[in-house]
Scaffold this active site. Structure first.
Site, PDB file in Angstrom:
ATOM      1  N   ASP A   1       7.709   7.646   5.547  1.00  0.00           N
ATOM      2  CA  ASP A   1       6.276   7.796   5.809  1.00  0.00           C
ATOM      3  C   ASP A   1       6.036   8.474   7.162  1.00  0.00           C
ATOM      4  O   ASP A   1       6.606   8.070   8.177  1.00  0.00           O
ATOM      5  CB  ASP A   1       5.600   6.426   5.851  1.00  0.00           C
ATOM      6  CG  ASP A   1       5.814   5.586   4.604  1.00  0.00           C
ATOM      7  OD1 ASP A   1       6.917   5.640   4.034  1.00  0.00           O
ATOM      8  OD2 ASP A   1       4.875   4.878   4.211  1.00  0.00           O
TER       9      ASP A   1
ATOM     10  N   HIS B   1       2.446   9.429   7.796  1.00  0.00           N
ATOM     11  CA  HIS B   1       1.116   8.834   7.976  1.00  0.00           C
ATOM     12  C   HIS B   1       0.259   9.488   9.053  1.00  0.00           C
ATOM     13  O   HIS B   1      -0.294   8.810   9.921  1.00  0.00           O
ATOM     14  CB  HIS B   1       1.259   7.344   8.275  1.00  0.00           C
ATOM     15  CG  HIS B   1       1.309   6.489   7.036  1.00  0.00           C
ATOM     16  ND1 HIS B   1       0.315   6.516   6.072  1.00  0.00           N
ATOM     17  CD2 HIS B   1       2.222   5.591   6.606  1.00  0.00           C
ATOM     18  CE1 HIS B   1       0.611   5.662   5.105  1.00  0.00           C
ATOM     19  NE2 HIS B   1       1.777   5.090   5.392  1.00  0.00           N
TER      20      HIS B   1
ATOM     21  N   ASP C   1       3.570   9.409   1.521  1.00  0.00           N
ATOM     22  CA  ASP C   1       2.676   8.900   2.564  1.00  0.00           C
ATOM     23  C   ASP C   1       2.654   9.829   3.775  1.00  0.00           C
ATOM     24  O   ASP C   1       2.905   9.425   4.910  1.00  0.00           O
ATOM     25  CB  ASP C   1       3.034   7.467   2.958  1.00  0.00           C
ATOM     26  CG  ASP C   1       2.525   6.451   1.940  1.00  0.00           C
ATOM     27  OD1 ASP C   1       2.130   6.864   0.826  1.00  0.00           O
ATOM     28  OD2 ASP C   1       2.527   5.248   2.253  1.00  0.00           O
TER      29      ASP C   1
ATOM     30  N   ASP D   1      -3.217   9.587   5.826  1.00  0.00           N
ATOM     31  CA  ASP D   1      -3.901   8.299   6.032  1.00  0.00           C
ATOM     32  C   ASP D   1      -3.364   7.574   7.264  1.00  0.00           C
ATOM     33  O   ASP D   1      -2.232   7.760   7.700  1.00  0.00           O
ATOM     34  CB  ASP D   1      -3.795   7.373   4.813  1.00  0.00           C
ATOM     35  CG  ASP D   1      -4.746   7.769   3.687  1.00  0.00           C
ATOM     36  OD1 ASP D   1      -5.740   8.454   3.975  1.00  0.00           O
ATOM     37  OD2 ASP D   1      -4.493   7.382   2.532  1.00  0.00           O
ATOM     38  N   ARG D   2      -4.241   6.723   7.791  1.00  0.00           N
ATOM     39  CA  ARG D   2      -3.992   5.878   8.964  1.00  0.00           C
ATOM     40  C   ARG D   2      -3.925   6.704  10.246  1.00  0.00           C
ATOM     41  O   ARG D   2      -4.763   6.540  11.119  1.00  0.00           O
ATOM     42  CB  ARG D   2      -2.753   5.004   8.786  1.00  0.00           C
ATOM     43  CG  ARG D   2      -2.869   4.049   7.588  1.00  0.00           C
ATOM     44  CD  ARG D   2      -1.951   2.856   7.774  1.00  0.00           C
ATOM     45  NE  ARG D   2      -1.938   1.987   6.605  1.00  0.00           N
ATOM     46  CZ  ARG D   2      -2.713   0.918   6.444  1.00  0.00           C
ATOM     47  NH1 ARG D   2      -3.596   0.603   7.370  1.00  0.00           N
ATOM     48  NH2 ARG D   2      -2.618   0.172   5.363  1.00  0.00           N
TER      49      ARG D   2
ATOM     50  N   ASN E   1       2.138   6.353  -2.383  1.00  0.00           N
ATOM     51  CA  ASN E   1       0.936   5.672  -2.872  1.00  0.00           C
ATOM     52  C   ASN E   1      -0.321   6.108  -2.124  1.00  0.00           C
ATOM     53  O   ASN E   1      -1.439   5.924  -2.604  1.00  0.00           O
ATOM     54  CB  ASN E   1       1.114   4.156  -2.799  1.00  0.00           C
ATOM     55  CG  ASN E   1       1.265   3.642  -1.387  1.00  0.00           C
ATOM     56  OD1 ASN E   1       2.139   4.080  -0.651  1.00  0.00           O
ATOM     57  ND2 ASN E   1       0.421   2.699  -0.987  1.00  0.00           N
ATOM     58  N   HIS E   2      -0.161   6.727  -0.940  1.00  0.00           N
ATOM     59  CA  HIS E   2      -1.332   7.206  -0.195  1.00  0.00           C
ATOM     60  C   HIS E   2      -1.735   8.628  -0.569  1.00  0.00           C
ATOM     61  O   HIS E   2      -2.759   9.103  -0.053  1.00  0.00           O
ATOM     62  CB  HIS E   2      -1.095   7.100   1.307  1.00  0.00           C
ATOM     63  CG  HIS E   2      -1.400   5.742   1.853  1.00  0.00           C
ATOM     64  ND1 HIS E   2      -2.616   5.394   2.381  1.00  0.00           N
ATOM     65  CD2 HIS E   2      -0.635   4.625   1.919  1.00  0.00           C
ATOM     66  CE1 HIS E   2      -2.588   4.139   2.764  1.00  0.00           C
ATOM     67  NE2 HIS E   2      -1.391   3.643   2.492  1.00  0.00           N
TER      68      HIS E   2
ATOM     69  N   HIS F   1       9.352   6.870  -3.252  1.00  0.00           N
ATOM     70  CA  HIS F   1       8.558   6.256  -2.193  1.00  0.00           C
ATOM     71  C   HIS F   1       8.617   4.736  -2.245  1.00  0.00           C
ATOM     72  O   HIS F   1       8.860   4.075  -1.226  1.00  0.00           O
ATOM     73  CB  HIS F   1       7.100   6.723  -2.271  1.00  0.00           C
ATOM     74  CG  HIS F   1       6.265   6.124  -1.179  1.00  0.00           C
ATOM     75  ND1 HIS F   1       6.398   6.512   0.132  1.00  0.00           N
ATOM     76  CD2 HIS F   1       5.326   5.134  -1.192  1.00  0.00           C
ATOM     77  CE1 HIS F   1       5.569   5.808   0.884  1.00  0.00           C
ATOM     78  NE2 HIS F   1       4.905   4.965   0.102  1.00  0.00           N
TER      79      HIS F   1
ATOM     80  N   ARG G   1       1.511  -7.447  -2.001  1.00  0.00           N
ATOM     81  CA  ARG G   1       0.467  -6.441  -1.821  1.00  0.00           C
ATOM     82  C   ARG G   1      -0.689  -6.630  -2.803  1.00  0.00           C
ATOM     83  O   ARG G   1      -1.752  -6.039  -2.619  1.00  0.00           O
ATOM     84  CB  ARG G   1       1.050  -5.036  -2.028  1.00  0.00           C
ATOM     85  CG  ARG G   1       2.137  -4.628  -1.065  1.00  0.00           C
ATOM     86  CD  ARG G   1       2.688  -3.263  -1.439  1.00  0.00           C
ATOM     87  NE  ARG G   1       3.826  -2.853  -0.649  1.00  0.00           N
ATOM     88  CZ  ARG G   1       3.766  -2.145   0.479  1.00  0.00           C
ATOM     89  NH1 ARG G   1       2.592  -1.765   0.933  1.00  0.00           N
ATOM     90  NH2 ARG G   1       4.862  -1.801   1.135  1.00  0.00           N
TER      91      ARG G   1
ATOM     92  N   HIS H   1       7.846   3.362   2.285  1.00  0.00           N
ATOM     93  CA  HIS H   1       6.751   2.474   1.863  1.00  0.00           C
ATOM     94  C   HIS H   1       6.561   1.240   2.733  1.00  0.00           C
ATOM     95  O   HIS H   1       5.535   0.584   2.658  1.00  0.00           O
ATOM     96  CB  HIS H   1       6.991   2.067   0.405  1.00  0.00           C
ATOM     97  CG  HIS H   1       5.841   1.429  -0.301  1.00  0.00           C
ATOM     98  ND1 HIS H   1       4.543   1.862  -0.190  1.00  0.00           N
ATOM     99  CD2 HIS H   1       5.802   0.365  -1.175  1.00  0.00           C
ATOM    100  CE1 HIS H   1       3.758   1.114  -0.956  1.00  0.00           C
ATOM    101  NE2 HIS H   1       4.498   0.201  -1.550  1.00  0.00           N
TER     102      HIS H   1
END
Length: 332
Positions: free
Chosen positions: A57, A59, A86, A89-90, A118-119, A189, A238, A265
């Site tokens: 990731d 991110h 990923d 995001d964030r 997943n993002h 991922h 989750r 992940h």
């Protein structure tokens, strides 16, 4: 596109500038043309003298990505980079991160791999900042283009060393090899599956184009699962998908002739963790995650013999913009 253009683009981003919209669209569409030729399970073959770095990731942490690329080196005919989902995001420089990766994929389609995380999905982008960031920097239509191209991303990659493996050390557990006697790694991922018997061919044939990861092998499995220490499976903490144990990993690797699973992940404080008797490695490449994780980042280098090495790095300074600055939760 050229290497010189990418180098200039990175300098532009470092100085806080945004790319003109027409260049953004050209990069995204150029990357999509490369992605659309790939299967849902794609292959990276490592010929003699070729290495592959598996990166977890990122991110939206652009300044950490720049540091990472200074360590790995840029992609080339002898060096592959595989980004394991990923990208966005964030972090608040997700546009800069994903344009860098997409530009490299367009320039080096055989030497850059991009797995979906997943993002890379509409639901996550709305909450965790990417949608708001793209709208702010490049407008509504550009976000819709990104969202569409995210569905072209492969769901997993096989890294296929072409040389015979080196002899194991005395007392070491014998590796699981492909039918040809080579090491090979399944890079995804999230992780493995809620049922036994899933084959590589089954993954390769998943219909992904135009689809959000809401069900089936794409969502509840490949993009969302996590390993656990105990055997068996259980529902994930989750609230989505499952956790899988070392017995699940070993059975799947033996069924498919896979030497190991490399996944991302999840934050690992040391940047990576080798789990499930060496058959499952987690690698995470966003150091000091969201400016508070205090974790290292890492990448895994795969040689043409299938030997692995693990490399860690710390966080880099960035301009004074907080994580998730464009999140719908913060901008509401």
């Amino acid at each position: 596109i050229t290497k010189e253009f990418i180098d200039q683009m990175l300098e532009w981003f470092k100085s806080g500038k945004t790319l003109p919209k027409r260049y953004v669209w050209e990069i995204v569409l150029g990357c999509n043309a490369a992605l659309s030729k790939e299967q849902s399970l794609t292959d990276i073959v490592l010929e003699k003298g070729v290495t592959c770095d598996v990166i977890g990731d990122t991110h939206g942490q652009f300044y950490d990505l720049l540091h990472l690329l200074s360590l790995t080196g840029a992609p080339s005919e002898t060096h592959c980079l595989l980004f394991n989902g990923d990208f966005v995001d964030r972090g608040s420089w997700s546009v800069e991160v994903v344009l860098t990766l997409f530009a490299y994929k367009w320039l080096y389609p055989r030497r850059v791999g991009l797995n979906r995380g997943n993002h890379e999905s509409k639901d996550m982008n709305k909450v965790y900042g990417f949608e708001g960031e793209v709208r702010h920097k490049h407008g509504e239509q550009t976000y819709k283009l990104f969202a569409d191209v995210f569905t072209s991303l492969p769901l997993a990659t096989m890294v296929l060393p072409s040389l015979s493996p080196t002899s194991p050390k005395p007392g070491a557990r014998r590796s699981i090899l492909s039918p040809e006697g080579r090491k090979r790694y399944f890079v995804v991922h999230g992780g493995l599956f809620s049922r036994d018997g899933v084959t590589l061919d089954e993954i390769r044939k998943i219909e992904r184009f135009g689809r959000q990861p809401n069900e089936g092998l794409m969502c509840a499995e490949l993009l969302w699962t996590d390993p656990r220490e105990a055997n068996g499976r259980r529902p994930s903490k989750r609230g989505v998908s499952i956790e899988f144990g070392p017995d699940v990993t070993r059975a799947w690797c033996e069924l498919n002739g896979v030497t190991g699973v490399i996944r991302s992940h999840e934050v690992r404080q040391g940047g990576y963790a080798i789990e499930h008797d060496g058959l499952c490695t987690t690698v995470f490449s966003a150091p000091n995650y969201v400016d508070q994780g205090q974790n290292l980042g890492a990448y895994v280098r795969v040689q043409a013999t299938g030997d692995l090495s693990y490399h860690t790095f710390g966080a880099s300074p960035h301009p004074p913009l907080k994580p998730m600055a464009y999140s719908s939760m913060l901008m509401a």
